[in-house]
Scaffold this motif. Structure first.
Motif, PDB file in Angstrom:
ATOM      1  N   ASN A 125       0.457  -1.011   0.514  1.00 40.51           N
ATOM      2  CA  ASN A 125      -0.203   0.209   0.052  1.00 40.51           C
ATOM      3  C   ASN A 125       0.503   1.581  -0.245  1.00 40.51           C
ATOM      4  OD1 ASN A 125      -2.254  -1.696  -0.295  1.00 40.51           O
ATOM      5  ND2 ASN A 125      -2.789  -1.580   1.836  1.00 40.51           N
ATOM      6  N   GLN A 126       1.791   1.141   0.809  1.00 37.22           N
ATOM      7  CA  GLN A 126       2.984   2.099   0.944  1.00 37.22           C
ATOM      8  C   GLN A 126       3.936   2.683  -0.193  1.00 37.22           C
ATOM      9  OE1 GLN A 126       5.303   0.968   3.876  1.00 37.22           O
ATOM     10  NE2 GLN A 126       4.192   2.846   5.428  1.00 37.22           N
ATOM     11  N   ASP A 129       1.193   4.160  -3.183  1.00 34.65           N
ATOM     12  CA  ASP A 129       0.682   5.562  -2.807  1.00 34.65           C
ATOM     13  C   ASP A 129       1.763   6.376  -2.898  1.00 34.65           C
ATOM     14  OD1 ASP A 129      -1.899   5.521  -1.324  1.00 34.65           O
ATOM     15  OD2 ASP A 129      -0.608   4.731   0.721  1.00 34.65           O
ATOM     16  N   ASP A 132       1.707   6.943  -6.629  1.00 37.86           N
ATOM     17  CA  ASP A 132       0.599   7.805  -7.340  1.00 37.86           C
ATOM     18  C   ASP A 132       0.995   9.064  -6.695  1.00 37.86           C
ATOM     19  OD1 ASP A 132      -0.683   5.265  -7.351  1.00 37.86           O
ATOM     20  OD2 ASP A 132      -2.305   5.744  -5.795  1.00 37.86           O
TER      21      ASP A 132
END
Length: 140
Positions: A125-126, A129, A132
């Protein structure tokens, strides 16, 4: 007069510089251990999986094929790679890593702990992120 960046921007910029420096120093150190340049290391690692045309290696490294000629010549003289005819197109030469080149590439990968996976400390997830956010920065 342009205002100075805010402290957070300065900190993030400094962290980018630190990460880039660490990546570069690790490549330089691994390369120097074998008497190679960082670009030669990148070529060897790119060839570890399979023989490739120089054009493909240039694409992976973001370089012009003509700029790789000298790098490839030096690796070939050291017996770390060889040029082979492409069975599908005799006009094309493939670059193939030799057994000696494979041994060195494996050692180089062992030495490139941070450069091999600079995002290892981040979970999936990091990583998404970060990706993005970097896309957002790159598009503005």
């Amino acid at each position: 007069m342009t205002p100075a960046p805010d402290p957070l921007t300065s900190e993030v910029t400094a962290l980018f510089a630190t990460i880039t420096d660490r990546y570069t120093r690790e490549y330089e150190s691994a390369a120097a251990h074998h008497g190679l340049t960082p670009q030669q290391v990148k070529v060897l690692i790119a060839l570890e999986g399979a023989a490739l045309p120089m054009r493909r290696i240039a694409e992976r490294l973001g370089a012009e094929p003509s700029n790789l000629t000298g790098i490839v010549d030096k690796l070939q003289v050291r017996g770390l790679l060889e040029r082979q005819p492409d069975p599908g197109d005799r006009r094309v030469k493939l670059l193939a890593i030799t057994d000696t080149g494979k041994e060195i590439a494996r050692d180089l990968l062992d030495r490139l702990r941070f450069a091999r996976d600079p995002l290892a400390a981040l979970d999936e997830n990091q990583r998404r992120d970060l990706r993005d956010l970097l896309h957002l920065m790159a598009s503005t």
